[in-house]
Each structure stands twice: as structure tokens, then as C-alpha cells.
Design a protein around this motif. Sequence first.
Motif, mmCIF file in Angstrom:
data_model
loop_
_atom_site.group_PDB
_atom_site.id
_atom_site.type_symbol
_atom_site.label_atom_id
_atom_site.label_comp_id
_atom_site.label_asym_id
_atom_site.label_seq_id
_atom_site.Cartn_x
_atom_site.Cartn_y
_atom_site.Cartn_z
ATOM 1 N N GLY A 113 0.807 -1.218 0.000
ATOM 2 C CA GLY A 113 0.000 0.000 0.000
ATOM 3 C C GLY A 113 0.834 1.258 0.000
ATOM 4 O O GLY A 113 0.339 2.350 0.285
ATOM 5 N N THR A 114 2.138 1.127 -0.297
ATOM 6 C CA THR A 114 3.028 2.283 -0.349
ATOM 7 C C THR A 114 3.773 2.280 -1.682
ATOM 8 O O THR A 114 3.843 1.260 -2.369
ATOM 9 N N THR A 115 4.349 3.407 -2.025
ATOM 10 C CA THR A 115 5.085 3.540 -3.276
ATOM 11 C C THR A 115 6.533 3.091 -3.087
ATOM 12 O O THR A 115 7.232 3.582 -2.189
ATOM 13 N N LEU A 116 7.006 2.171 -3.927
ATOM 14 C CA LEU A 116 8.389 1.727 -3.889
ATOM 15 C C LEU A 116 9.190 2.449 -4.965
ATOM 16 O O LEU A 116 8.641 2.939 -5.953
ATOM 17 N N MET A 117 10.492 2.469 -4.763
ATOM 18 C CA MET A 117 11.366 3.082 -5.751
ATOM 19 C C MET A 117 11.438 2.201 -6.997
ATOM 20 O O MET A 117 11.075 1.024 -6.965
ATOM 21 N N ALA A 118 11.904 2.739 -8.095
ATOM 22 C CA ALA A 118 12.039 1.977 -9.335
ATOM 23 C C ALA A 118 12.942 0.769 -9.118
ATOM 24 O O ALA A 118 13.966 0.861 -8.432
ATOM 25 N N HIS A 119 12.549 -0.359 -9.676
ATOM 26 C CA HIS A 119 13.284 -1.625 -9.584
ATOM 27 C C HIS A 119 13.335 -2.179 -8.154
ATOM 28 O O HIS A 119 14.107 -3.079 -7.868
ATOM 29 N N GLN A 120 12.541 -1.633 -7.267
ATOM 30 C CA GLN A 120 12.492 -2.112 -5.878
ATOM 31 C C GLN A 120 11.289 -3.031 -5.707
ATOM 32 O O GLN A 120 10.185 -2.710 -6.143
ATOM 33 N N SER A 121 11.491 -4.196 -5.102
ATOM 34 C CA SER A 121 10.401 -5.158 -4.931
ATOM 35 C C SER A 121 10.035 -5.383 -3.469
ATOM 36 O O SER A 121 9.077 -6.103 -3.171
ATOM 37 N N GLU A 122 10.770 -4.792 -2.550
ATOM 38 C CA GLU A 122 10.489 -4.974 -1.127
ATOM 39 C C GLU A 122 10.935 -3.755 -0.350
ATOM 40 O O GLU A 122 11.685 -2.917 -0.842
ATOM 41 N N ARG A 123 10.452 -3.691 0.892
ATOM 42 C CA ARG A 123 10.829 -2.582 1.770
ATOM 43 C C ARG A 123 11.361 -3.148 3.072
ATOM 44 O O ARG A 123 10.704 -3.934 3.737
ATOM 45 N N GLY A 124 12.583 -2.751 3.448
ATOM 46 C CA GLY A 124 13.224 -3.293 4.633
ATOM 47 C C GLY A 124 12.824 -2.620 5.920
ATOM 48 O O GLY A 124 12.844 -3.237 6.986
ATOM 49 N N SER A 125 12.455 -1.347 5.865
ATOM 50 C CA SER A 125 12.060 -0.617 7.068
ATOM 51 C C SER A 125 10.597 -0.209 6.974
ATOM 52 O O SER A 125 10.080 0.041 5.883
ATOM 53 N N PRO A 126 9.903 -0.134 8.103
ATOM 54 C CA PRO A 126 8.466 0.179 8.092
ATOM 55 C C PRO A 126 8.179 1.562 7.512
ATOM 56 O O PRO A 126 8.892 2.532 7.785
ATOM 57 N N GLU A 127 7.151 1.623 6.696
ATOM 58 C CA GLU A 127 6.688 2.897 6.145
ATOM 59 C C GLU A 127 5.207 3.044 6.435
ATOM 60 O O GLU A 127 4.436 2.086 6.326
ATOM 61 N N LEU A 128 4.812 4.245 6.807
ATOM 62 C CA LEU A 128 3.420 4.520 7.142
ATOM 63 C C LEU A 128 2.559 4.509 5.891
ATOM 64 O O LEU A 128 2.845 5.208 4.918
ATOM 65 N N VAL A 129 1.504 3.694 5.915
ATOM 66 C CA VAL A 129 0.559 3.631 4.804
ATOM 67 C C VAL A 129 -0.400 4.811 4.904
ATOM 68 O O VAL A 129 -0.844 5.173 5.996
ATOM 69 N N ASP A 130 -0.708 5.419 3.776
ATOM 70 C CA ASP A 130 -1.612 6.567 3.764
ATOM 71 C C ASP A 130 -3.048 6.091 3.932
ATOM 72 O O ASP A 130 -3.851 6.096 2.996
ATOM 73 N N LEU A 131 -3.346 5.678 5.149
ATOM 74 C CA LEU A 131 -4.663 5.111 5.441
ATOM 75 C C LEU A 131 -4.914 5.217 6.936
ATOM 76 O O LEU A 131 -4.133 4.714 7.750
ATOM 77 N N ASP A 132 -5.985 5.885 7.312
ATOM 78 C CA ASP A 132 -6.343 6.054 8.721
ATOM 79 C C ASP A 132 -7.362 4.998 9.107
ATOM 80 O O ASP A 132 -8.479 4.982 8.587
ATOM 81 N N LEU A 133 -6.992 4.097 10.020
ATOM 82 C CA LEU A 133 -7.881 2.997 10.397
ATOM 83 C C LEU A 133 -8.669 3.264 11.669
ATOM 84 O O LEU A 133 -9.282 2.346 12.222
ATOM 85 N N THR A 134 -8.672 4.478 12.170
ATOM 86 C CA THR A 134 -9.442 4.779 13.376
ATOM 87 C C THR A 134 -10.931 4.780 13.061
ATOM 88 O O THR A 134 -11.346 4.912 11.919
#
Length: 551
Positions: A530-551
Amino acid sequence: MDTTTSGPFSQSATIQYHGIVDQSLTLAPQVQTYHRQQRHCYGESTPGEFPLAANPSIVLHVLTGCNLDPHDLAKLEASFQFVTCSFFRQPANFAPDTELSISELAALDMCQKRAIFKPMNKQEREFLKERCGGSWKLVLRFLLAGEKCCRREKSQAIAGPGHSIAVTSSGTVYSFGSNNSGQLGHGTLEEEYRPRQIRPASAIVYMFRSLAGIRIIQAAAGAGRTMLITDAGQVYAFGKESFGEAEYGGQGAKCVTTPQLIESLKGIFVVQAAIGNFFTAVLSREGNVYTFSWGSDARLGHQTESTDVEPRLMGGVLENVPVVQIAAGYCYLLALACQPSGMSVYSVGCGLGGKLGHGCRTDEKQPRLIEQFRTLNLQPAVVAAGAWHAAVVGKDGRVCTWGWGRYGCLGHGNEECETIPKVVESLNGIKAVHVATGDYTTFVVSEDGDVYSFGCGESSSLGHSTGTDGQADRHVNVLSPELVTSLKQANKKVVQISLTNSIYWNAHTFALTDSGGLYAFGAGDKGQLGTTLMAHQSERGSPELVDLDLT
């Protein structure tokens, strides 16, 4: 408890006291002179009578307003060393049942505040009461246990195989990621990761418009399929029109691209669903377990085909035991039961690797009690079934794991198998409240909101990116629990972890905070983060906040 914001003392609540006459107050023009009288603690009658017996409704409202634990209510009746015990045990002569004690009435009142209890009629409530052991205090414990381990009516995120589901506390549902079988529910088979390269992150996450006006309280995600549960106990499903087709087995199943009501479950009020590789299981509000498919050779206690769409009641010992949570592994099922004697765990299915927890590696065609928890003097509170290993959090905060130990997923410092539950000793100084398991991966959440992970580091799903460039060590296997410092640095309290539970998909992980924030890391090649990755990137090693409020 803040009595100014919740409970019977809130400004919006109207308190109705039983047996108290509504009288207007008139201020006297002169101050009255009162004579001090000699009084004793037993009122005007014999010792042993509780002073508030004249107006017991006050006690009832205090008990319900403070939301006492069922165990505390039971103590009020059992405390023979106090003179109050007879007051709490004797009939209170209040509606709706004049024969109930104050403690039982308080428990019933708190039950009536629970969402799955409210719509039940009198007959259904009495049936649940007898099933739980004949006491409203036991019913309350059953309801609270289910709410705690399943996050009913609370926000939640599910990291499925290649796709993801997020549910807000108000019941709105979002989906993103792979959509080859229509498992996103948007009416198409188009993958949602494509727009990710040219649109902002907010465009990646889509809300279900076909569920307008329907409140969702639970969700489950499997390979190419999704299930949603409403507050009315109905179940909607989409994706592969099969309850038991293996991930890479026959591909002949029809695809359903929008949420469809499961007709065969209309007569069952469902509160939870769990999807394994060969089967699907649902849990009713009365604590009954039903399974679909994988009935060949009676693997789940019934003889059916993989295409079977009828729910089959799980028989054996669980037929008369109320279950509060179910967890599905690759080829086995765990059930957390709530009985008068305490909490217990049952397992059924494939026993390879010892993941059923009975000290052997044989299959079980009927649910069988895992007896090791009695030996450990541990009351299970939450269960998790990974693909090949399992975990439990005890009421006292201890964590037990068992099954295949490959890559260190059991957290015992090695890769050995354990055929019975074993306490993770390195977590002894931490009080755990939540555990999540995947394919040889385990996460533990502490009472303080810290997160620990161990097991397979493939696809960066453990969250351990310690290098200055964010790349080093992200794929290293971890044999013992390690603090996920990247989440700690976010300075948020984590309340739930969800990770992919599949042997065929690269894993991704969600961390949900108490403020409704959702952090994602791990595999993201299908847009499942649910987040934007860099070009040629297939995974994310560190947590990134998803633009979604679940409250």
C-alpha cells in the motif's frame, strides 16, 4: 477507568436506579441542626448484613460501571472471609431475573453491551449460558476472551498472500495488492500495483463500494480469496470460488470479483473466519467451529470433497466446548476454547513437524486437547497458526512455540523441531499480549507496544534493517527474539501484527498502532504494502506509514 467519559457515569448516559423513588429536593430556608448518632458498621440489624442492602441498585451500577473482570465478580460471591459474601450471592430480586445475584446481574448487564450478544433472543442467550457453564459470569468471560484475541469491532489489517485487507473501527474495508482471482473485490481482475508507479500512495488503496452501509468487523485473506464478516454475522466472499483449492493446485475454480453473500452460512451467526491452504473454517458466536473442504480421508473429522461448499460442524470434543478463536495453518487448525475450568487449546489436521503439539508427528482427524499447557501452568489467551509452526500467548504474558523450527522461527536459539509447546525463555522479561506467525516467521507484541521478531528474514519481512543504507542484514535469519528497532523509532504503540502465512508468496508485514496508523514492510512487488516503492524495488526493509487512517 475514566468515569467521566464512559460507562454509566458518562454525560450522555441516563442512570436508572432500581428501587429508588424519584423525589424532588426542596431547599430549607434555615440550616437544620443534626445530632450525632452512634452507629456501627452493620447498620441497624445483626452483624453480617451488608450496609448497602437497603439500596443494592447502587452496588449493581458500580459493578457494571467499573467493568469488573468476571473473575473479580466471582470473588465477590466466594469471599467467605468477608461479611459481604452473602449479599453478593443471594437473589437480588431485580429484573430481568429476580433469582439472579448482584454479581450475576452485573455480568449479564455487561454481556448486553457486547455487539454479538445484543441481537440474541432470550432462548439463544440461555443456550449460550448453558454452553458456557450455566453462569452469566462465564458468558462474559467467553465474550471478552473473543474480543481480546480477535480484535472484534476494532481496526485491523490482514497481510494475505500477495494482497492485503484493512478494516477501520467503523467497519469500512480497503484492499490492495494482487488481484489475479478478483480477491480485491472491485469487480475486475486487474492488478492494483500498476498505478503505484505514477500515482500517489493514496491512490493505491481502494475502498469497497459494493459494501456501502454494511459494517465489517472481521476479515480473512487466503491465496486468491478473501472473506468479510459483518456485525450481523453474515459472511461475504470473493476471489476463487472455492473453500479448499490449494494455492497452486487445480486452477479450474470460478472467480468472483465482487463480494457475494455465502448462502450456506445464512443460518449461522459467524464471528470469525480462518483460511488454510486446503480448507476454510468459521467460528459461530456460540463457539461452534465449522469447516469447508479437505474432508477426504476425514482429515477434519468429515468425509467431503475439495469442492464442498457446505459448512460441516467440527465434531468430537469441540462439539460441546465453546471456542473463542480459531487459527488456520497450511494444513492444520487450532482452536482456543473457553471452559469453566479455564482456557485451553485444541488442534486437528496434519501433524508433520509436531505442529499439533501432542509430542508426536501423527495426524489428528478429530480435535485433540494440547495437554502441555496444564504442565506449564499456563492459561492460553491468544493462538497463532503459522504454515508449519504455532504459538500461544498466555494470560501471564509468557510465549510458547512449537512445530518446525526452521530458520529459528520458534525463538529457542536453534532450528530444532518441538513437538510440544515450549516457553520462549529469552522473552521471560517481557509481558506479551499478541503473537502472529507466518511461513517460518514469528512476531510478538509486548504490553508496552514493543515488537519482537524471529525466524526467516527473506523479503525483509522481519523489519531488521540495521545498516546505515537500510539494506544490511535485512535478509538474515534470526534464531532468537530481537526488538524491531525500526518500529520502536516510530514512537508508536503497536497493538497488532499481521504477516503473510503462505509458503508460495514472499512475505510482507503490517504493524497497526493504537492510534490507527498502519506501518508496512517486506515484499511489495504486487502493491500489497500500500506504499510507493522506488524503481526496480520489490520490497521494503524498514516500516513505512501507509496513507490510510484505520481509526
